[in-house]
Motif scaffolding. Structure first.
Motif, short mmCIF file in Angstrom:
data_model
loop_
_atom_site.label_atom_id
_atom_site.label_comp_id
_atom_site.label_asym_id
_atom_site.label_seq_id
_atom_site.Cartn_x
_atom_site.Cartn_y
_atom_site.Cartn_z
N UNK A 161 12.91 35.61 -36.96
CA UNK A 161 11.94 36.55 -35.89
C UNK A 161 11.54 36.24 -35.17
N UNK A 162 13.27 35.70 -33.79
CA UNK A 162 12.64 35.14 -32.55
C UNK A 162 12.69 36.30 -31.84
N UNK A 163 11.36 36.19 -30.40
CA UNK A 163 11.21 37.23 -29.59
C UNK A 163 11.01 36.52 -28.11
N UNK A 164 10.57 37.79 -27.51
CA UNK A 164 10.11 37.28 -26.48
C UNK A 164 8.41 36.62 -25.91
N UNK A 165 8.15 35.58 -25.23
CA UNK A 165 7.01 35.81 -25.12
C UNK A 165 5.43 36.34 -24.90
N UNK A 166 4.55 36.93 -25.99
CA UNK A 166 4.11 37.84 -25.27
C UNK A 166 2.25 37.07 -24.23
N UNK A 167 1.84 36.40 -24.88
CA UNK A 167 1.02 35.61 -24.52
C UNK A 167 0.85 33.98 -25.75
N UNK A 168 0.64 32.96 -24.59
CA UNK A 168 0.59 32.21 -25.19
C UNK A 168 -0.75 30.85 -24.61
N UNK A 169 -1.22 30.86 -25.87
CA UNK A 169 -2.99 29.90 -25.75
C UNK A 169 -2.45 28.79 -26.24
N UNK A 170 -2.47 27.43 -24.89
CA UNK A 170 -2.90 25.92 -25.21
C UNK A 170 -4.33 25.11 -25.07
N UNK A 171 -4.82 24.86 -25.90
CA UNK A 171 -5.29 23.44 -24.93
C UNK A 171 -5.21 22.62 -26.13
N UNK A 172 -5.79 21.38 -24.66
CA UNK A 172 -5.59 20.40 -24.93
C UNK A 172 -6.81 19.27 -24.93
N UNK A 173 -6.90 19.11 -25.88
CA UNK A 173 -7.45 17.68 -26.83
C UNK A 173 -7.56 16.96 -26.07
N UNK A 205 -2.71 15.26 -29.33
CA UNK A 205 -2.79 16.04 -27.74
C UNK A 205 -2.83 17.35 -27.32
N UNK A 206 -2.22 18.68 -27.47
CA UNK A 206 -2.39 19.11 -27.33
C UNK A 206 -2.02 20.58 -28.55
N UNK A 207 -2.89 21.44 -28.70
CA UNK A 207 -2.49 22.57 -29.80
C UNK A 207 -1.58 23.87 -28.94
#
Length: 112
Positions: free
Chosen positions: A53-65, A101-103
């Motif tokens: 199910x590959x595709x193009x990035x629509x959104x990316x939310x990163x949490x730096x813990x 470290x990050x999610x």
């Protein structure tokens, strides 16, 4: 600019391992946050590809813990959460020494 991080398929999960070199530093002894996001984008995107199910990035939310260290063995993991038509949601993380470290959560859009 790519660090020597290997990524591979482990069933429905994508795993990775490697170290981020000092050339990609941000804060003292840590990786630049933009590069952490780039690694997570690649990892989560690969999870979609592995699931067919590959595709193009629509959104990316990163949490730096916490700081993602430079020159330390990192463990990466990602998988597909859901597929809804062309919308694919994936999640993943980067860990060092057993601590996350990050999610990230991303929505990828499959081509029409």
């Amino acid at each position: 600019v790519a660090p020597p991080i290997r990524m591979w398929r482990d069933g429905a999960t994508v795993r990775g391992a490697g170290q981020i070199p000092t050339s990609l530093n941000g804060p003292p002894n840590g990786a630049h946050g933009g590069f952490v996001a780039a690694v997570l984008d690649e990892l989560l995107g690969l999870a979609g590809v592995v699931a067919g199910a590959g595709g193009f990035t629509g959104t990316l939310t990163v949490r730096y813990l916490k700081l993602t260290p430079i020159g330390v063995d990192l463990d990466l993991e990602a998988h597909v959460q859901s597929v809804d038509g062309r919308k694919v949601t994936t999640t993943g993380s980067i860990s060092a020494n057993g601590e996350v470290c990050a999610t990230a959560e991303a929505i990828f859009i499959r081509p029409a």
